[in-house]
Design an enzyme around this catalytic site. Structure first.
Site, PDB file in Angstrom:
ATOM      1  N   ARG A  22     -68.590 -15.165  -9.186  1.00 41.17           N
ATOM      2  CA  ARG A  22     -68.089 -13.787  -9.035  1.00 41.17           C
ATOM      3  C   ARG A  22     -68.794 -12.880 -10.024  1.00 41.17           C
ATOM      4  O   ARG A  22     -68.835 -13.170 -11.219  1.00 41.17           O
ATOM      5  CB  ARG A  22     -66.576 -13.743  -9.266  1.00 41.17           C
ATOM      6  CG  ARG A  22     -65.835 -14.449  -8.150  1.00 41.17           C
ATOM      7  CD  ARG A  22     -64.344 -14.286  -8.231  1.00 41.17           C
ATOM      8  NE  ARG A  22     -63.745 -15.173  -7.232  1.00 41.17           N
ATOM      9  CZ  ARG A  22     -62.468 -15.508  -7.192  1.00 41.17           C
ATOM     10  NH1 ARG A  22     -61.637 -15.025  -8.094  1.00 41.17           N
ATOM     11  NH2 ARG A  22     -62.017 -16.321  -6.262  1.00 41.17           N
ATOM     12  N   SER A 113     -61.783 -12.501  -4.163  1.00 43.11           N
ATOM     13  CA  SER A 113     -60.339 -12.663  -4.135  1.00 43.11           C
ATOM     14  C   SER A 113     -59.550 -11.409  -4.462  1.00 43.11           C
ATOM     15  O   SER A 113     -59.666 -10.400  -3.778  1.00 43.11           O
ATOM     16  CB  SER A 113     -59.977 -13.797  -5.089  1.00 43.11           C
ATOM     17  OG  SER A 113     -58.620 -14.073  -5.011  1.00 43.11           O
ATOM     18  N   HIS A 114     -58.792 -11.452  -5.546  1.00 46.85           N
ATOM     19  CA  HIS A 114     -57.882 -10.365  -5.929  1.00 46.85           C
ATOM     20  C   HIS A 114     -58.597  -9.300  -6.753  1.00 46.85           C
ATOM     21  O   HIS A 114     -57.972  -8.318  -7.140  1.00 46.85           O
ATOM     22  CB  HIS A 114     -56.744 -10.948  -6.755  1.00 46.85           C
ATOM     23  CG  HIS A 114     -57.251 -11.770  -7.903  1.00 46.85           C
ATOM     24  ND1 HIS A 114     -57.889 -12.974  -7.710  1.00 46.85           N
ATOM     25  CD2 HIS A 114     -57.264 -11.546  -9.217  1.00 46.85           C
ATOM     26  CE1 HIS A 114     -58.258 -13.456  -8.877  1.00 46.85           C
ATOM     27  NE2 HIS A 114     -57.901 -12.615  -9.817  1.00 46.85           N
ATOM     28  N   LYS A 126     -68.701 -18.653  -2.530  1.00 52.27           N
ATOM     29  CA  LYS A 126     -68.436 -20.052  -2.872  1.00 52.27           C
ATOM     30  C   LYS A 126     -68.683 -20.946  -1.676  1.00 52.27           C
ATOM     31  O   LYS A 126     -68.696 -20.482  -0.525  1.00 52.27           O
ATOM     32  CB  LYS A 126     -67.018 -20.229  -3.389  1.00 52.27           C
ATOM     33  CG  LYS A 126     -65.930 -20.025  -2.351  1.00 52.27           C
ATOM     34  CD  LYS A 126     -64.580 -20.432  -2.950  1.00 52.27           C
ATOM     35  CE  LYS A 126     -63.483 -20.252  -1.933  1.00 52.27           C
ATOM     36  NZ  LYS A 126     -62.194 -20.743  -2.398  1.00 52.27           N
ATOM     37  N   ASP A 277     -53.449 -11.104  -0.996  1.00 56.69           N
ATOM     38  CA  ASP A 277     -54.543 -10.526  -1.797  1.00 56.69           C
ATOM     39  C   ASP A 277     -55.799 -10.251  -0.962  1.00 56.69           C
ATOM     40  O   ASP A 277     -55.780 -10.333   0.269  1.00 56.69           O
ATOM     41  CB  ASP A 277     -54.876 -11.440  -2.978  1.00 56.69           C
ATOM     42  CG  ASP A 277     -55.548 -12.721  -2.523  1.00 56.69           C
ATOM     43  OD1 ASP A 277     -55.293 -13.145  -1.376  1.00 56.69           O
ATOM     44  OD2 ASP A 277     -56.314 -13.298  -3.311  1.00 56.69           O
ATOM     45  N   ASP A 279     -58.541 -11.812  -0.174  1.00 57.73           N
ATOM     46  CA  ASP A 279     -59.016 -12.791   0.815  1.00 57.73           C
ATOM     47  C   ASP A 279     -57.886 -13.556   1.481  1.00 57.73           C
ATOM     48  O   ASP A 279     -58.125 -14.546   2.172  1.00 57.73           O
ATOM     49  CB  ASP A 279     -60.029 -13.752   0.180  1.00 57.73           C
ATOM     50  CG  ASP A 279     -59.446 -14.542  -0.969  1.00 57.73           C
ATOM     51  OD1 ASP A 279     -58.503 -14.047  -1.622  1.00 57.73           O
ATOM     52  OD2 ASP A 279     -59.923 -15.663  -1.228  1.00 57.73           O
ATOM     53  N   ASP A 281     -55.385 -15.471   0.388  1.00 57.43           N
ATOM     54  CA  ASP A 281     -54.850 -16.788   0.016  1.00 57.43           C
ATOM     55  C   ASP A 281     -53.686 -16.726  -0.969  1.00 57.43           C
ATOM     56  O   ASP A 281     -52.962 -17.685  -1.137  1.00 57.43           O
ATOM     57  CB  ASP A 281     -55.964 -17.722  -0.488  1.00 57.43           C
ATOM     58  CG  ASP A 281     -56.725 -17.176  -1.671  1.00 57.43           C
ATOM     59  OD1 ASP A 281     -56.411 -16.052  -2.127  1.00 57.43           O
ATOM     60  OD2 ASP A 281     -57.657 -17.866  -2.150  1.00 57.43           O
ATOM     61  N   ARG A 282     -53.501 -15.571  -1.634  1.00 57.84           N
ATOM     62  CA  ARG A 282     -52.369 -15.470  -2.561  1.00 57.84           C
ATOM     63  C   ARG A 282     -51.172 -14.839  -1.874  1.00 57.84           C
ATOM     64  O   ARG A 282     -51.333 -14.152  -0.859  1.00 57.84           O
ATOM     65  CB  ARG A 282     -52.743 -14.585  -3.752  1.00 57.84           C
ATOM     66  CG  ARG A 282     -53.835 -15.161  -4.586  1.00 57.84           C
ATOM     67  CD  ARG A 282     -54.086 -14.294  -5.794  1.00 57.84           C
ATOM     68  NE  ARG A 282     -55.065 -14.940  -6.652  1.00 57.84           N
ATOM     69  CZ  ARG A 282     -55.136 -14.788  -7.959  1.00 57.84           C
ATOM     70  NH1 ARG A 282     -54.304 -13.971  -8.569  1.00 57.84           N
ATOM     71  NH2 ARG A 282     -56.041 -15.446  -8.659  1.00 57.84           N
ATOM     72  N   THR A 344     -56.046 -25.573 -13.698  1.00 60.20           N
ATOM     73  CA  THR A 344     -56.057 -24.376 -12.852  1.00 60.20           C
ATOM     74  C   THR A 344     -57.270 -24.413 -11.921  1.00 60.20           C
ATOM     75  O   THR A 344     -58.381 -24.715 -12.356  1.00 60.20           O
ATOM     76  CB  THR A 344     -56.142 -23.133 -13.744  1.00 60.20           C
ATOM     77  OG1 THR A 344     -54.925 -23.059 -14.487  1.00 60.20           O
ATOM     78  CG2 THR A 344     -56.304 -21.867 -12.928  1.00 60.20           C
ATOM     79  N   SER A 365     -50.334 -18.524 -10.320  1.00 57.78           N
ATOM     80  CA  SER A 365     -51.141 -17.353 -10.012  1.00 57.78           C
ATOM     81  C   SER A 365     -50.969 -16.916  -8.551  1.00 57.78           C
ATOM     82  O   SER A 365     -51.937 -16.561  -7.885  1.00 57.78           O
ATOM     83  CB  SER A 365     -52.610 -17.628 -10.324  1.00 57.78           C
ATOM     84  OG  SER A 365     -53.032 -18.799  -9.660  1.00 57.78           O
ATOM     85  N   LYS A 376     -55.238 -22.338  -0.805  1.00 58.23           N
ATOM     86  CA  LYS A 376     -53.916 -21.753  -0.814  1.00 58.23           C
ATOM     87  C   LYS A 376     -53.851 -20.742   0.325  1.00 58.23           C
ATOM     88  O   LYS A 376     -54.892 -20.303   0.816  1.00 58.23           O
ATOM     89  CB  LYS A 376     -53.587 -21.139  -2.162  1.00 58.23           C
ATOM     90  CG  LYS A 376     -54.585 -20.115  -2.672  1.00 58.23           C
ATOM     91  CD  LYS A 376     -54.177 -19.736  -4.088  1.00 58.23           C
ATOM     92  CE  LYS A 376     -55.095 -18.678  -4.661  1.00 58.23           C
ATOM     93  NZ  LYS A 376     -56.291 -19.240  -5.279  1.00 58.23           N
ATOM     94  N   ARG A 496     -55.042 -15.416 -20.955  1.00 59.14           N
ATOM     95  CA  ARG A 496     -53.728 -15.529 -20.323  1.00 59.14           C
ATOM     96  C   ARG A 496     -52.803 -16.326 -21.241  1.00 59.14           C
ATOM     97  O   ARG A 496     -53.201 -17.375 -21.758  1.00 59.14           O
ATOM     98  CB  ARG A 496     -53.832 -16.259 -18.982  1.00 59.14           C
ATOM     99  CG  ARG A 496     -54.817 -15.642 -18.001  1.00 59.14           C
ATOM    100  CD  ARG A 496     -54.468 -16.064 -16.580  1.00 59.14           C
ATOM    101  NE  ARG A 496     -55.544 -15.809 -15.628  1.00 59.14           N
ATOM    102  CZ  ARG A 496     -55.844 -14.625 -15.135  1.00 59.14           C
ATOM    103  NH1 ARG A 496     -55.204 -13.550 -15.545  1.00 59.14           N
ATOM    104  NH2 ARG A 496     -56.809 -14.489 -14.237  1.00 59.14           N
TER     105      ARG A 496
HETATM  106  C1  G16 Z   1     -58.592 -18.694  -8.196  1.00 61.88           C
HETATM  107  C2  G16 Z   1     -58.341 -20.140  -7.972  1.00 61.88           C
HETATM  108  C3  G16 Z   1     -56.928 -20.474  -8.347  1.00 61.88           C
HETATM  109  C4  G16 Z   1     -56.636 -20.025  -9.753  1.00 61.88           C
HETATM  110  C5  G16 Z   1     -56.931 -18.557  -9.881  1.00 61.88           C
HETATM  111  C6  G16 Z   1     -56.755 -17.995 -11.293  1.00 61.88           C
HETATM  112  O1  G16 Z   1     -57.810 -17.952  -7.312  1.00 61.88           O
HETATM  113  O2  G16 Z   1     -58.568 -20.507  -6.642  1.00 61.88           O
HETATM  114  O3  G16 Z   1     -56.755 -21.835  -8.197  1.00 61.88           O
HETATM  115  O4  G16 Z   1     -55.313 -20.266 -10.087  1.00 61.88           O
HETATM  116  O5  G16 Z   1     -58.259 -18.326  -9.507  1.00 61.88           O
HETATM  117  O6  G16 Z   1     -57.776 -18.416 -12.062  1.00 61.88           O
HETATM  118  P1  G16 Z   1     -58.055 -17.806 -13.502  1.00 61.88           P
HETATM  119  O7  G16 Z   1     -56.752 -17.965 -14.266  1.00 61.88           O
HETATM  120  O8  G16 Z   1     -59.143 -18.688 -14.006  1.00 61.88           O
HETATM  121  O9  G16 Z   1     -58.415 -16.357 -13.362  1.00 61.88           O
HETATM  122  P2  G16 Z   1     -58.434 -16.817  -6.427  1.00 61.88           P
HETATM  123  O10 G16 Z   1     -57.267 -16.292  -5.634  1.00 61.88           O
HETATM  124  O11 G16 Z   1     -59.001 -15.839  -7.425  1.00 61.88           O
HETATM  125  O12 G16 Z   1     -59.478 -17.502  -5.618  1.00 61.88           O
END
Ligand code: G16
Length: 543
Positions: A22, A113-114, A126, A277, A279, A281-282, A344, A365, A376, A496
């Protein structure tokens, strides 16, 4: 056919994070940057000639351009076929579904993602393997290693592919098939849940509101919640996907999904609210004036799983990431099924699901999912909740309160400090590690430190070991503070802090989580020397 081999030189910053590579869009727009990474994927995964790939993304800015580059590179690298979501769109769980359904070699998903989108915001890429899940660390390490030595990439010189109409076309020797991005996924959802019961619930005056946040799930929500389940179209907010998510931050939490939060906490609030979110998945789940923490949501889905047709025979096991609260552990104990604690990152759940060890898994998350795909899944979580609500016929809040009365309540919160200078953030983590020797046995107010360590995980399926996955302070009563640096940010560092305290006494379940955790917050800030080291006196986001 005109395949070109282009000379290039490596970029040093192509190490995939928690979920792929990213970066800001202008980084991806540098000459050869995207191409280098894509060639590194192809060189590392070594698909057989003629293999099929899936390709799609969350529709953010640069999605369409990247789709064209990747298609031409796939054609030049010997792939036989690429299944592309129409318009270059596939939500992350839908991509996982398509990879599995058509048994492809894997897929490339374009998303940050978010994170926000737009010309100066974030983009990401990815690789997901043939099980539909994010590549394991072994694969992402190989991709990174290749990116550091890459000398050339292969690309077909051809006109752009028309990506907005369904059907097949040829790109050199390769077939490009534009598929409906929603159909396969919607069919899968319908096979898992009791759509008739949910339809009846919605027809009976049960009001819902779903916030698609101008992200990829808009069309999925319209098809499933509106067309198939009968929710009014107006109950889906921000349903039109935009390249910049309407300037918002497509992260379904209490801070960023504020439109929805205002409605759910306002007068005449609907019975159920949810958001997903960038994409898809959240997920975030809300009741009338009530927020369900992701950790509680996971525990509750596990406890009520047999109400959904797909899980009526019970669960093989459950898994959660280490910083996620132990609420689901209590359910697993009661059900007498195994519960796994992973680092994570969704990629760590894949092996457990492939080996049949777990059915449900989730993270603090805002991610929950099951073995129906290997990502997810935001809408899946929403449908699971609706299925439970249809079966139990109780309000969200009552279901959660009954859950706490049965299992106890794990008070939980996460404090994020975004955009810290990397050195300061690393300094906090190093300081904590340096304190491991002196902290055990030390008492802070009502809490005494039992142990502190750096979480490390040995995958029970393939034996691979992942170290340094977060600093844990565990207190004698089982309460925890976890410190971790995010692996998904693109600017500076995000620290975090995860806080958890268990409360068995039902009389205290009414407390507000921030009240219940106030002392742990003070301890966390003191032990980490947070303000001295970062200059921050409050977090950017609290969830
Ligand atoms: C990604 C991963 C998740 C993880 C999240 C937060 O989510 O797929 O498994 O929990 O990042 O990661 P970090 O705490 O390292 O920011 P997503 O929704 O961003 O693909």
């Amino acid at each position: 056919m005109n395949i070109k081999t282009i000379a290039t030189s490596p970029f040093s910053d192509q190490k995939p994070g928690t979920s792929g590579l990213r970066k800001k869009v202008p980084v991806f727009q540098q000459a050869h940057y995207l191409e280098n990474f894509v060639q590194s994927i192809f060189d590392s995964i070594r698909a057989p000639t003629g293999a099929t790939l899936v390709l799609g993304g969350d529709g953010r800015y640069y999605n369409r351009q990247a789709i064209q580059v990747i298609l031409k590179m796939a054609a030049a690298n010997g792939y036989g076929k690429v299944l592309v979501g129409r318009g270059g769109i596939l939500s992350t769980p839908a991509a996982s579904c398509v990879i599995r359904k058509y048994q492809t070699f894997g897929g490339i998903i374009l998303s940050a993602s978010h994170n926000p989108g737009g010309p100066t915001e974030d983009f990401g890429i990815k690789f997901n393997s043939s099980n539909g899940g994010p590549a394991t660390e072994t694969v992402t390490e190989a991709i990174y290693a290749t990116s550091k030595t890459i000398k050339q990439y292969r690309i077909l010189e051809a006109a752009d592919v028309a990506i907005d109409t369904l059907g097949s076309s040829r790109l050199g020797e390769m077939t490009v098939e534009m598929i409906d991005p929603v159909a396969d996924y919607a069919g899968l959802m319908e096979s898992l849940f009791d759509f008739a019961a949910i339809r009846e619930l919605l027809a009976g005056g049960f009001n819902i509101r779903f916030d698609a946040m101008h992200a990829v799930n808009g069309p999925y929500a319209l098809e499933i919640l509106h067309r198939r389940l009968g929710a009014p179209a107006a109950s889906i907010m921000n349903a039109v996907p935009l390249e910049d998510f309407g300037g918002g931050h497509p992260d379904p939490n209490l801070t960023y999904a504020h439109d929805l939060v205002e409605i759910m906490y306002g007068a005449n609030a609907p019975d159920f609210g949810a958001a997903s979110d960038g994409d898809g998945d959240r997920n975030m789940i809300l009741g009338k004036h009530f927020f369900v923490t992701p950790s509680d949501s996971l525990a509750l889905l596990a406890a009520n799983a047999t109400l959904a047709p797909a899980y009526k025979k019970g669960l093989a096991g459950v898994a959660r990431s280490m910083p996620t609260s132990a609420a689901v552990d209590r359910v697993a104990q009661a059900l007498n099924i195994p519960c796994f604690e992973t680092p994570t990152g969704w990629k760590f759940f894949g092996n457990l699901m492939d080996a049949g060890k777990v059915t449900l898994c989730g993270e603090e998350s805002f991610g929950t999912g099951s073995d129906h795909v290997r990502e997810k899944d935001g809408l899946w979580a929403v449908l699971f909740w609706l299925n439970i609500l249809a079966a139990r016929k109780q309000p969200v809040e009552q279901i959660v309160r009954e859950h706490w009365a049965t299992y106890g309540r794990n008070f939980y919160s996460r404090y994020d400090y975004e955009g810290l200078p990397t050195e300061a953030a690393n300094g906090v983590m190093q300081h904590l590690r340096d304190s491991f020797a002196i902290l055990p046995g030390k008492t802070f107010g009502n809490y005494t430190v039992q142990l502190c360590d750096d979480f490390s995980y040995a995958d029970p399926v393939d034996g691979s070991v992942s170290n340094k996955q977060g600093v844990r302070l565990i207190f004698t009563d089982g309460s925890r503070i976890v410190f971790r640096l995010s692996g998904t940010g693109t600017e500076g560092a995000t620290l975090r802090i995860y806080l958890e305290a268990f409360e068995a006494n039902a009389a205290r379940h009414q407390l507000d989580a921030q009240q219940a955790l106030a002392e742990l917050v003070r301890i966390a800030l003191e032990v980490a020397e947070l303000q001295q080291r970062t200059g921050r006196d409050k977090p950017t986001v609290i969830t």
